[in-house]
Design an enzyme around this catalytic site. Structure first.
Site, mmCIF file in Angstrom:
data_model
loop_
_atom_site.group_PDB
_atom_site.id
_atom_site.type_symbol
_atom_site.label_atom_id
_atom_site.label_comp_id
_atom_site.label_asym_id
_atom_site.label_seq_id
_atom_site.Cartn_x
_atom_site.Cartn_y
_atom_site.Cartn_z
ATOM 1 N N SER A 16 0.934 6.586 2.411
ATOM 2 C CA SER A 16 1.524 7.584 3.328
ATOM 3 C C SER A 16 2.826 8.163 2.789
ATOM 4 O O SER A 16 3.591 7.475 2.118
ATOM 5 C CB SER A 16 1.814 6.943 4.684
ATOM 6 O OG SER A 16 0.657 6.338 5.196
ATOM 7 N N GLN A 26 0.857 -1.194 0.000
ATOM 8 C CA GLN A 26 0.000 0.000 0.000
ATOM 9 C C GLN A 26 0.892 1.243 0.000
ATOM 10 O O GLN A 26 1.609 1.489 0.964
ATOM 11 C CB GLN A 26 -0.877 -0.036 1.241
ATOM 12 C CG GLN A 26 -1.803 1.142 1.410
ATOM 13 C CD GLN A 26 -2.434 1.169 2.799
ATOM 14 O OE1 GLN A 26 -2.421 0.174 3.505
ATOM 15 N NE2 GLN A 26 -2.967 2.304 3.191
ATOM 16 N N SER A 77 -4.027 7.170 14.209
ATOM 17 C CA SER A 77 -3.343 7.303 15.508
ATOM 18 C C SER A 77 -4.353 7.487 16.644
ATOM 19 O O SER A 77 -5.531 7.800 16.411
ATOM 20 C CB SER A 77 -2.388 8.498 15.475
ATOM 21 O OG SER A 77 -3.143 9.694 15.446
ATOM 22 N N ASN A 78 -3.874 7.310 17.874
ATOM 23 C CA ASN A 78 -4.758 7.495 19.039
ATOM 24 C C ASN A 78 -5.426 8.867 19.016
ATOM 25 O O ASN A 78 -6.617 8.998 19.327
ATOM 26 C CB ASN A 78 -3.943 7.369 20.332
ATOM 27 C CG ASN A 78 -3.621 5.919 20.649
ATOM 28 O OD1 ASN A 78 -3.899 5.033 19.845
ATOM 29 N ND2 ASN A 78 -3.041 5.685 21.817
ATOM 30 N N GLU A 115 -12.226 -3.121 4.450
ATOM 31 C CA GLU A 115 -11.372 -3.887 5.372
ATOM 32 C C GLU A 115 -11.915 -3.721 6.785
ATOM 33 O O GLU A 115 -11.345 -3.012 7.603
ATOM 34 C CB GLU A 115 -9.935 -3.352 5.305
ATOM 35 C CG GLU A 115 -9.332 -3.366 3.943
ATOM 36 C CD GLU A 115 -8.837 -4.750 3.538
ATOM 37 O OE1 GLU A 115 -7.811 -5.179 4.040
ATOM 38 O OE2 GLU A 115 -9.538 -5.407 2.743
HETATM 39 C C1 LIG Z 1 3.007 -0.524 11.631
HETATM 40 C C2 LIG Z 1 2.600 0.491 10.594
HETATM 41 C C3 LIG Z 1 2.386 0.074 9.293
HETATM 42 C C4 LIG Z 1 2.015 0.980 8.314
HETATM 43 N N1 LIG Z 1 1.864 0.522 7.024
HETATM 44 C C5 LIG Z 1 1.569 1.411 6.047
HETATM 45 C C6 LIG Z 1 1.512 0.977 4.675
HETATM 46 O O1 LIG Z 1 1.730 -0.192 4.357
HETATM 47 N N2 LIG Z 1 1.232 1.891 3.735
HETATM 48 C C7 LIG Z 1 0.979 3.196 4.030
HETATM 49 O O2 LIG Z 1 0.695 3.952 3.116
HETATM 50 N N3 LIG Z 1 1.058 3.651 5.318
HETATM 51 C C8 LIG Z 1 1.353 2.790 6.319
HETATM 52 N N4 LIG Z 1 1.451 3.232 7.632
HETATM 53 C C9 LIG Z 1 1.348 4.672 7.880
HETATM 54 C C10 LIG Z 1 0.217 5.121 8.760
HETATM 55 O O3 LIG Z 1 -0.996 5.132 8.072
HETATM 56 C C11 LIG Z 1 0.611 6.525 9.272
HETATM 57 O O4 LIG Z 1 1.748 6.364 10.086
HETATM 58 C C12 LIG Z 1 -0.472 7.176 10.074
HETATM 59 O O5 LIG Z 1 -1.511 7.557 9.234
HETATM 60 C C13 LIG Z 1 0.060 8.414 10.849
HETATM 61 O O6 LIG Z 1 0.702 9.282 9.977
HETATM 62 P P1 LIG Z 1 2.142 9.890 10.293
HETATM 63 O O7 LIG Z 1 3.048 8.777 10.684
HETATM 64 O O8 LIG Z 1 2.539 10.729 9.125
HETATM 65 O O9 LIG Z 1 1.976 10.806 11.569
HETATM 66 P P2 LIG Z 1 1.390 12.288 11.593
HETATM 67 O O10 LIG Z 1 0.090 12.304 10.876
HETATM 68 O O11 LIG Z 1 2.436 13.245 11.167
HETATM 69 O O12 LIG Z 1 1.115 12.485 13.143
HETATM 70 C C14 LIG Z 1 2.134 12.869 14.069
HETATM 71 C C15 LIG Z 1 1.480 13.063 15.420
HETATM 72 O O13 LIG Z 1 0.527 14.132 15.345
HETATM 73 C C16 LIG Z 1 -0.763 13.690 15.741
HETATM 74 N N5 LIG Z 1 -1.772 14.296 14.886
HETATM 75 C C17 LIG Z 1 -1.776 14.375 13.531
HETATM 76 N N6 LIG Z 1 -2.886 15.002 13.103
HETATM 77 C C18 LIG Z 1 -3.605 15.310 14.199
HETATM 78 C C19 LIG Z 1 -4.857 15.958 14.410
HETATM 79 N N7 LIG Z 1 -5.591 16.401 13.380
HETATM 80 N N8 LIG Z 1 -5.300 16.109 15.684
HETATM 81 C C20 LIG Z 1 -4.571 15.664 16.755
HETATM 82 N N9 LIG Z 1 -3.372 15.044 16.607
HETATM 83 C C21 LIG Z 1 -2.899 14.866 15.365
HETATM 84 C C22 LIG Z 1 -0.724 12.173 15.524
HETATM 85 O O14 LIG Z 1 -1.648 11.520 16.361
HETATM 86 C C23 LIG Z 1 0.707 11.829 15.886
HETATM 87 O O15 LIG Z 1 0.840 11.717 17.287
HETATM 88 C C24 LIG Z 1 1.829 2.343 8.636
HETATM 89 C C25 LIG Z 1 2.056 2.764 9.953
HETATM 90 C C26 LIG Z 1 2.449 1.859 10.913
HETATM 91 C C27 LIG Z 1 2.694 2.334 12.318
#
Ligand SMILES: Cc1cc2nc3c(=O)[nH]c(=O)nc-3n(C[C@H](O)[C@H](O)[C@H](O)COP(=O)(O)OP(=O)(O)OC[C@H]3O[C@@H](n4cnc5c(N)ncnc54)[C@H](O)[C@@H]3O)c2cc1C
Length: 389
Positions: free
Chosen positions: A129, A126, A369-370, A244
């Protein structure tokens, strides 16, 4: 529905798993194969699960599913029984991509890709991100610019689970950089061996490489591999993600398993008389019970077609928080040896609690995320004012 024999169905799954499950070490969470051998074994197992009808039963009959005969309770039961047995489920994002192709794909795409998803000739990853587009996925910057009968892709993805050994990527990219955030995105099936793609595995704190960075440098994708209409990618992605559905409910099974394992460990270690440990276990037990009830009520509603906006975020958030607490309790109870690395030969329980603890963070991020779950609860379920941007 009346003639459906749930206990016989559950027994059939258990028997199937007991007779066929490959002998691979159990690892917490969604992990990539460690090597080529593991990758081959998991491909074969995944193909078997589709052929047996336990997975992909909701697909239309012409593509190997059961179409109208399919009952969504079966999907839930399969997910639960696989979680209980700690048996691997099909690897990769093939199911996610299949739901995009089934809803939006051309007849050619369906004929080319769907059989190879079921046979596991193709493993999918996928590619959604990006470094600055995770929670805010529509902020993605990777572009796919139309050039006659092809698109040219430039940019970067991250967190791409399994990308290092995938054959096809389910890619979202910006096809109209001038459009508003959600409007200018398209979806593609991208062959991962196309020139210009660089996959770099990331080393995680678990010590394994389960996700990757993926770079695109003038990568050419034929227009015939665009899934659905141009600039309709947001709708396609959200529709396929909504398909899903079964995964969240199985999560509480993991909580129960971990709590039971923790109690067994405390007994075996002669710690059952320790009043502090007893109190902490009792507290964990109460919380796991509540999480189980919440999840069961949500399942019940889902099976009856009732929509409660709180169900998914509450179940997911409750699991992620409790799972972190339980895994911490696991290493804390081990005292000084709890601080050993997962693969340390002195680590107790084969490093299971260390692996649980290190992986627990992933569950607080993946699939929303949480904090995003809290936003959903506040804004959609409780109708509170939207948080300021
Ligand atoms: C084990 C794992 C597997 C994954 N596999 C895939 C994959 O195969 N393909 C893929 O495309 N993606 C994948 N992901 C990505 C996943 O979807 C993203 O990590 C997730 O959407 C969070 O985005 P970010 O890491 O950019 O964090 P960010 O969005 O940058 O967030 C950073 C922090 O800010 C907080 N935050 C962000 N926005 C807000 C808001 N509006 N209000 C309050 N708090 C906020 C978040 O909670 C977090 O604490 C995977 C992630 C993990 C952990």
């Amino acid at each position: 529905m009346s003639e459906f024999d749930e206990s016989a169905f559950r027994q059939r799954i258990r028997d199937y798993i007991a007779a066929n499950v490959p002998n691979l070490p159990y690892r917490v969470g969604t992990r990539s194969p460690e090597d080529e051998h593991e990758s081959r074994v998991l491909r074969d197992w995944s193909a078997q699960l589709y052929a047996s009808g336990f997975y992909g039963a909701d697909w239309p009959t012409q593509f190997g599913g059961r179409g109208d005969n399919y009952q969504s309770i079966e999907e839930l039961i399969v997910t639960e029984e696989f979680a209980k047995a700690r048996a691997p489920i099909p690897i990769g994002s093939g199911s996610l991509a299949a739901h995009a192709l089934l809803h939006f794909g051309t007849p050619r795409q369906q004929a080319v890709y769907l059989p190879k998803i079921r046979s596991y000739e193709h493993v999918w990853c996928q590619l959604f991100s990006e470094p600055d587009a995770g929670s805010d996925l529509a902020g993605m910057r990777t572009t796919a610019i139309r050039d006659g009968d092809r698109y040219v892709v430039n940019g970067q993805k991250v967190w791409s689970t399994n990308a290092a050994f995938s054959d096809i990527g389910y890619l979202l990219a910006r096809t109209d950089p001038s459009a508003s955030k959600h409007a200018g995105i398209s979806a593609f099936a991208l062959a991962m061996d196309t020139p210009g793609i660089t996959v770099r595995p990331l080393r995680e704190m678990t010590g394994t490489s389960d996700f990757n960075e993926v770079f695109f440098d003038d990568v050419v994708v034929p227009a015939t591999d665009r899934i659905g209409d141009e600039n309709n990618g947001w709708h396609i992605a959200t529709t396929s993600l909504a398909s899903e559905r079964a995964g969240v409910g199985a999560l509480v099974i993991r909580l129960r398993q971990n709590l039971d394992a923790l109690i067994a460990y405390v007994r075996a270690a002669g710690l059952r008389g320790d009043p502090i440990i007893r109190q902490r276990l009792a507290d964990a037990h109460a919380r796991v019970e509540v999480a189980t009830w919440v999840s069961s009520a949500a399942m019940e509603r889902r099976l009856h077609g009732a929509i409660n906006e709180a169900d998914v975020p509450l179940t997911k958030l409750g699991f992620a928080v409790l799972n972190e607490q339980l895994s911490y309790l696991g290493i804390d109870i081990q005292g000084i040896r709890g601080a050993l690395a997962t693969e340390d030969p002195e680590a107790l329980d084969n490093g299971h609690w260390q692996d649980e603890f290190l992986y627990a963070k992933a569950y607080t991020i993946s699939g929303g995320s949480n904090q995003i779950m809290q936003n959903l609860l506040g804004e959609r379920a409780l109708g509170l004012p939207r948080e300021p941007k």
